[in-house]
Scaffold this motif. Structure first.
Motif, PDB file in Angstrom:
ATOM      1  N   PHE A  36       0.729  -1.015   0.072  1.00 16.64           N
ATOM      2  CA  PHE A  36       0.128  -0.062  -0.372  1.00 16.64           C
ATOM      3  C   PHE A  36       0.931   1.570  -0.520  1.00 16.64           C
ATOM      4  O   PHE A  36       1.885   1.483   0.860  1.00 16.64           O
ATOM      5  N   TRP A  37       0.678   2.405  -0.897  1.00 15.99           N
ATOM      6  CA  TRP A  37       0.923   3.515  -0.912  1.00 15.99           C
ATOM      7  C   TRP A  37       0.574   4.731  -0.686  1.00 15.99           C
ATOM      8  O   TRP A  37      -0.832   4.693  -1.228  1.00 15.99           O
ATOM      9  N   THR A  38       0.976   6.152  -1.298  1.00 20.42           N
ATOM     10  CA  THR A  38       0.018   7.158  -0.548  1.00 20.42           C
ATOM     11  C   THR A  38       0.618   7.771  -2.223  1.00 20.42           C
ATOM     12  O   THR A  38       1.738   7.859  -2.229  1.00 20.42           O
ATOM     13  N   ALA A  39       0.040   8.546  -3.203  1.00 20.42           N
ATOM     14  CA  ALA A  39       0.340   9.490  -3.825  1.00 20.42           C
ATOM     15  C   ALA A  39       0.263  10.882  -3.685  1.00 20.42           C
ATOM     16  O   ALA A  39      -1.315  10.935  -3.841  1.00 20.42           O
ATOM     17  N   PHE A  40       0.729  11.378  -3.325  1.00 20.60           N
ATOM     18  CA  PHE A  40       0.287  13.079  -3.040  1.00 20.60           C
ATOM     19  C   PHE A  40      -0.067  13.608  -3.923  1.00 20.60           C
ATOM     20  O   PHE A  40       1.096  14.725  -4.720  1.00 20.60           O
ATOM     21  N   THR A  41      -1.150  14.794  -4.378  1.00 16.14           N
ATOM     22  CA  THR A  41      -0.645  15.851  -5.378  1.00 16.14           C
ATOM     23  C   THR A  41      -1.563  16.579  -4.586  1.00 16.14           C
ATOM     24  O   THR A  41      -2.598  16.859  -4.421  1.00 16.14           O
ATOM     25  N   PRO A  42      -1.012  17.872  -4.451  1.00 14.79           N
ATOM     26  CA  PRO A  42      -2.234  18.960  -3.629  1.00 14.79           C
ATOM     27  C   PRO A  42      -3.019  19.809  -4.833  1.00 14.79           C
ATOM     28  O   PRO A  42      -2.471  19.446  -5.922  1.00 14.79           O
ATOM     29  N   SER A  43      -4.306  19.830  -3.716  1.00 13.88           N
ATOM     30  CA  SER A  43      -4.961  20.222  -4.140  1.00 13.88           C
ATOM     31  C   SER A  43      -5.401  22.042  -4.593  1.00 13.88           C
ATOM     32  O   SER A  43      -4.783  22.831  -3.857  1.00 13.88           O
ATOM     33  N   LYS A  44      -5.738  22.909  -5.424  1.00  9.65           N
ATOM     34  CA  LYS A  44      -5.871  24.066  -4.709  1.00  9.65           C
ATOM     35  C   LYS A  44      -7.665  24.445  -4.664  1.00  9.65           C
ATOM     36  O   LYS A  44      -7.389  25.488  -4.192  1.00  9.65           O
ATOM     37  N   GLU A  45      -8.190  23.506  -4.153  1.00 12.71           N
ATOM     38  CA  GLU A  45      -9.297  23.465  -3.474  1.00 12.71           C
ATOM     39  C   GLU A  45      -9.892  22.408  -2.578  1.00 12.71           C
ATOM     40  O   GLU A  45      -9.769  20.786  -2.876  1.00 12.71           O
ATOM     41  N   SER A  46     -10.430  22.484  -1.503  1.00 12.06           N
ATOM     42  CA  SER A  46     -10.441  21.098  -0.627  1.00 12.06           C
ATOM     43  C   SER A  46     -12.181  21.075  -0.530  1.00 12.06           C
ATOM     44  O   SER A  46     -13.111  21.108  -1.052  1.00 12.06           O
ATOM     45  N   GLY A  47     -12.011  18.944  -0.806  1.00 19.31           N
ATOM     46  CA  GLY A  47     -13.003  18.594  -0.603  1.00 19.31           C
ATOM     47  C   GLY A  47     -13.764  18.173  -1.901  1.00 19.31           C
ATOM     48  O   GLY A  47     -12.713  17.944  -2.912  1.00 19.31           O
TER      49      GLY A  47
END
Length: 317
Positions: free
Chosen positions: A193-204
């Motif tokens: 299991f891995w995480t791949a994080f990409t930040p979003s410009k809006e939450s939700g």
């Protein structure tokens, strides 16, 4: 019973464990096919993981329905010519579309290296995928090397840059739950299991059919707590394929505290404290095995696949 089917599916997809030999990796061509016209577009081509029971001199084809009623085809074989011949048999005018008009050679040499999306350079064949987004990849549960395991990856959607820690915590909680639950614990030694994080410009997560400004554009049709859909499947495909062997089953996780999900090519979930883990197990059933629902009122009649009985004429096994 579902646990047995999951075990069979994962073993079929996983490479041969503890082998003393290092056979060459098979080729994989991933296509999107329009059932109405029979035309195909190329998603990617690559060297892929070792494949159990791959027929010598033949190919293995898997099919996956997409939300827009197309088929996602994966063709795996030991060499290029077998893959391409099978593609021509499945796709109308595949040769005309993907070979130069003056070409007399039906075999094109050389897949692109894994992690890139320029395919069959000599023939002019090109992938339709966009560039993969930035991914910050971190391990959650690792049981072995990715070329010898089945890898599930949580991709962030609707998590701001400052919510990265929350995303990691949400994913870790769900990975721990699903790998320890009776459905998956028997195959836990096969899983990473891995995480791949990409930040979003809006939450939700978007509502009313309108996605927010996020990498994969997750949204709900209205405000009802049921399906969560994606609007940018090409970006999700590019993200998963850019990870090579590290991504076998992509999980798109929307930053929303309430119930919702979707199965299929992508497993879509929320990190709901009340039912996020249950939804993840359910939707992975669709993604790994391609089966119908466990309840009345689902799409395509609800019940189909190995967990459905089409009639009462024979014994139930």
């Amino acid at each position: 019973m579902k646990a047995i089917y999951l075990l069979v599916a994962l073993f079929k997809l996983s490479p041969v464990f503890c082998s003393s030999k290092s056979p060459s990796r098979p080729r994989e061509l991933i296509l999107e096919r329009d059932p109405g016209s029979g035309s195909c577009s190329v998603i990617a081509a690559r060297d892929t993981q070792l494949f159990r029971n791959l027929p010598p001199g033949d190919s293995h084809v898997s099919r996956r329905r997409t939300p827009d009623d197309k088929e996602r085809l994966s063709i795996i074989a030991s060499d290029d010519s077998i893959v391409l011949n099978r593609a021509r048999s499945l796709c109308l005018s595949f040769h005309d579309a993907y070979y130069p008009a003056d070409s007399t050679d039906a075999t094109v040499d050389g897949f692109a290296t894994q992690g890139t999306f320029s395919i069959f350079e000599a023939s002019g064949l090109r992938s339709t995928l966009p560039q993969a987004p930035y991914l910050k990849i971190e391990p959650l549960i690792v049981s072995g090397p990715s070329d010898n395991r089945v890898d599930l990856v949580f991709f962030s959607d609707g998590y701001l840059a400052e919510e990265k820690t929350k995303f990691i915590e949400d994913a870790k909680r769900l990975a721990d739950d699903v790998s320890n639950n009776q459905t998956f614990n028997t195959v836990r030694p096969l899983l990473n299991f891995w995480t791949a994080f990409t930040p979003s410009k809006e939450s939700g997560v978007g509502v009313g059919g309108k996605p927010k400004d996020t990498p994969y554009g997750l949204y709900r049709d209205g405000t009802e707590l049921r399906g969560v859909y994606y609007s940018r499947p090409d970006v999700a495909r590019a993200a998963c394929l850019s990870m090579g062997d590290q991504c076998d089953y992509p999980i798109l996780m929307g930053n929303d505290p309430f119930y919702g999900g979707l199965g299929g090519e992508f497993t879509v979930i929320t990190p709901s404290l009340a039912n996020g883990a249950l939804v993840l197990r359910h939707e992975l059933g669709h993604s790994v095995i391609d089966v119908g629902e466990e309840y009345d009122g689902g799409s395509d009649g609800g019940y189909f696949g190995v967990n459905a009985l089409e009639g009462l004429e024979g014994p139930i096994t």
